[in-house]
Enzyme design. Structure first.
Site, PDB file in Angstrom:
ATOM      1  N   TYR A   2       0.897  -1.155  -0.037  1.00 24.81           N
ATOM      2  CA  TYR A   2      -0.077  -0.005   0.051  1.00 24.81           C
ATOM      3  C   TYR A   2       0.867   1.369   0.002  1.00 24.81           C
ATOM      4  O   TYR A   2       0.636   2.105  -0.961  1.00 24.81           O
ATOM      5  CB  TYR A   2      -0.788  -0.062   1.375  1.00 24.81           C
ATOM      6  CG  TYR A   2      -1.832   1.172   1.271  1.00 24.81           C
ATOM      7  CD1 TYR A   2      -2.919   1.106   0.420  1.00 24.81           C
ATOM      8  CD2 TYR A   2      -1.758   2.245   1.974  1.00 24.81           C
ATOM      9  CE1 TYR A   2      -3.932   1.918   0.742  1.00 24.81           C
ATOM     10  CE2 TYR A   2      -2.550   3.278   2.119  1.00 24.81           C
ATOM     11  CZ  TYR A   2      -3.641   3.168   1.098  1.00 24.81           C
ATOM     12  OH  TYR A   2      -4.786   4.213   1.384  1.00 24.81           O
TER      13      TYR A   2
HETATM   14  N1  LIG Z   1     -10.079   5.876   4.209  1.00 29.45           N
HETATM   15  C1  LIG Z   1      -8.660   6.182   4.654  1.00 29.45           C
HETATM   16  O1  LIG Z   1      -8.249   6.026   5.811  1.00 29.45           O
HETATM   17  C2  LIG Z   1      -7.674   6.537   3.655  1.00 29.45           C
HETATM   18  C3  LIG Z   1      -6.514   7.332   3.956  1.00 29.45           C
HETATM   19  C4  LIG Z   1      -5.523   7.668   3.019  1.00 29.45           C
HETATM   20  C5  LIG Z   1      -5.859   7.327   1.503  1.00 29.45           C
HETATM   21  N2  LIG Z   1      -7.048   6.590   1.327  1.00 29.45           N
HETATM   22  C6  LIG Z   1      -7.364   6.410  -0.119  1.00 29.45           C
HETATM   23  O2  LIG Z   1      -8.606   6.887  -0.516  1.00 29.45           O
HETATM   24  C7  LIG Z   1      -9.200   6.089  -1.557  1.00 29.45           C
HETATM   25  C8  LIG Z   1     -10.617   5.905  -1.164  1.00 29.45           C
HETATM   26  O3  LIG Z   1     -10.650   5.049   0.150  1.00 29.45           O
HETATM   27  P1  LIG Z   1     -11.850   4.939   0.935  1.00 29.45           P
HETATM   28  O4  LIG Z   1     -11.898   4.986   2.233  1.00 29.45           O
HETATM   29  O5  LIG Z   1     -13.007   5.735   0.465  1.00 29.45           O
HETATM   30  O6  LIG Z   1     -12.204   3.340   0.631  1.00 29.45           O
HETATM   31  P2  LIG Z   1     -13.588   2.615   0.314  1.00 29.45           P
HETATM   32  O7  LIG Z   1     -13.102   1.081   0.539  1.00 29.45           O
HETATM   33  O8  LIG Z   1     -14.643   2.956   1.411  1.00 29.45           O
HETATM   34  O9  LIG Z   1     -14.178   2.749  -1.026  1.00 29.45           O
HETATM   35  C9  LIG Z   1     -13.154   2.553  -2.165  1.00 29.45           C
HETATM   36  C10 LIG Z   1     -14.173   2.204  -3.390  1.00 29.45           C
HETATM   37  O10 LIG Z   1     -13.322   1.927  -4.402  1.00 29.45           O
HETATM   38  C11 LIG Z   1     -13.931   0.720  -5.283  1.00 29.45           C
HETATM   39  N3  LIG Z   1     -13.146   0.101  -6.023  1.00 29.45           N
HETATM   40  C12 LIG Z   1     -12.080  -0.798  -5.271  1.00 29.45           C
HETATM   41  N4  LIG Z   1     -11.278  -1.458  -6.382  1.00 29.45           N
HETATM   42  C13 LIG Z   1     -11.783  -1.017  -7.621  1.00 29.45           C
HETATM   43  C14 LIG Z   1     -11.441  -1.064  -8.904  1.00 29.45           C
HETATM   44  N5  LIG Z   1     -10.459  -2.182  -9.109  1.00 29.45           N
HETATM   45  N6  LIG Z   1     -12.162  -0.441  -9.824  1.00 29.45           N
HETATM   46  C15 LIG Z   1     -13.069   0.251  -9.437  1.00 29.45           C
HETATM   47  N7  LIG Z   1     -13.473   0.457  -8.078  1.00 29.45           N
HETATM   48  C16 LIG Z   1     -12.822  -0.131  -7.204  1.00 29.45           C
HETATM   49  C17 LIG Z   1     -14.847   0.110  -4.207  1.00 29.45           C
HETATM   50  O11 LIG Z   1     -15.663  -0.658  -4.636  1.00 29.45           O
HETATM   51  C18 LIG Z   1     -15.064   1.211  -3.108  1.00 29.45           C
HETATM   52  O12 LIG Z   1     -16.398   1.735  -3.698  1.00 29.45           O
HETATM   53  C19 LIG Z   1      -8.240   5.050  -1.800  1.00 29.45           C
HETATM   54  O13 LIG Z   1      -7.644   5.089  -2.795  1.00 29.45           O
HETATM   55  C20 LIG Z   1      -7.682   5.014  -0.434  1.00 29.45           C
HETATM   56  O14 LIG Z   1      -6.445   4.322  -0.597  1.00 29.45           O
HETATM   57  C21 LIG Z   1      -7.781   6.538   2.181  1.00 29.45           C
END
Ligand SMILES: NC(=O)c1ccc[n+]([C@@H]2O[C@H](COP(=O)([O-])OP(=O)(O)OC[C@H]3O[C@@H](n4cnc5c(N)ncnc54)[C@H](O)[C@@H]3O)[C@@H](O)[C@H]2O)c1
Length: 248
Positions: free
Chosen positions: A155
């Site tokens: 990651y």
């Molecule tokens: N929530 C956190 O703590 C956090 C912190 C830093 C960065 N991020 C980043 O933010 C982004 C969103 O995270 P989140 O917390 O909303 O996650 P989440 O799991 O709530 O949502 C992610 C969404 O992406 C979709 N997805 C996953 N793989 C996919 C693919 N191959 N094609 C299309 N859609 C796909 C899933 O179906 C889901 O709807 C991610 O890139 C994550 O790494 C999150």
């Protein structure tokens, strides 16, 4: 909540069915625009669309598959005249384990979604933005990409790649009307937490000087602004959202 001007604009938000993507879509619609949610979970995307109202559309896409992304661009342009903004939010964490125990297939999957997915979506959408002479791209990286979290090597490496990709693409497009930036959030409580161990979540919280998780609304506020025309002199830049964790 400040009023952002996204009036009449259309955005694509990958991973828009849930979490940060959902919150960002909500903020862009509240700012006067419309949104197409690209998500591999079609049922969730449709449900989210219903919650967002008539300004939201859903397209099923796997961001890691080039034909799927190309088809999603065509499907989006069938109901929207332009793609003014692209938010790359789709992402996965992979398992929390030491690098020497990291399953090779999981490593490849994290890279495929988090890095190749951002590359493919940028690649396909930039062509459309170049035709328009205008666009805003915002990639959701992570503080893990700057600091390298233990037990999250895939990651962390994937998010470092997103930061570097953003810097490269920003420079490549700097003399056009397209701006490319990324944000590096610390932990925000969404469904993505279900993919991590409780120990890893506690580790992430312990690193945040504000002593709390970020909120979806806080991420959406910054990303929303980065999607507007007002974000004009920033490109290839990395915007902090870490409650004081990042020192650079
Ligand atoms: N929530 C956190 O703590 C956090 C912190 C830093 C960065 N991020 C980043 O933010 C982004 C969103 O995270 P989140 O917390 O909303 O996650 P989440 O799991 O709530 O949502 C992610 C969404 O992406 C979709 N997805 C996953 N793989 C996919 C693919 N191959 N094609 C299309 N859609 C796909 C899933 O179906 C889901 O709807 C991610 O890139 C994550 O790494 C999150």
């Amino acid at each position: 909540m400040n009023q952002l001007d996204f009036a009449g604009r259309h955005a694509v938000v990958t991973g828009g069915a849930a979490g940060l993507g959902f919150g960002i879509a909500q903020r862009l619609i509240a700012s006067g625009g419309s949104v197409t949610l690209w998500d591999r979970d079609e049922a969730a995307a449709r449900q989210t669309c219903t919650a967002l109202g008539v300004k939201a559309f859903a397209v099923k896409v796997d961001v890691a598959q080039q034909p799927s992304v190309a088809a999603a661009v065509a499907a989006t342009l069938a109901h929207a005249p332009r793609i003014d903004a692209l938010v790359n939010s789709a992402g996965i964490t992979g398992p929390n384990t030491k690098l020497w125990d990291y399953p090779v297939d999981d490593w490849r999957q994290v890279m495929d979604v988090n890095v190749n997915g951002v590359f493919l979506c940028c690649r396909e959408v930039v062509a459309q933005m170049q035709r328009q002479g205008y666009g805003r791209i915002v990639n959701i990286a992570s503080v893990a990409g700057k600091e390298g979290n233990p037990n999250a090597s895939a990651y962390s490496a994937s998010k470092a790649a997103v930061i570097a990709l953003t810097k490269s693409l920003g420079k490549e497009l700097a003399d056009t009307g397209i701006r490319v930036n990324c944000v590096t959030p610390a932990a925000v409580k969404t469904a993505i937490f279900d993919q991590m161990t409780p120990e890893h979540i506690a580790f992430m919280l312990s690193k945040i000087p504000m002593g709390r998780f970020g909120t979806v609304e806080e991420v959406a506020a910054m990303v929303g602004w980065l999607c507007t025309e007002d974000c004009s002199f920033s490109t290839g830049a990395v915007f902090d959202l870490s409650g004081g964790r990042s020192t650079y």
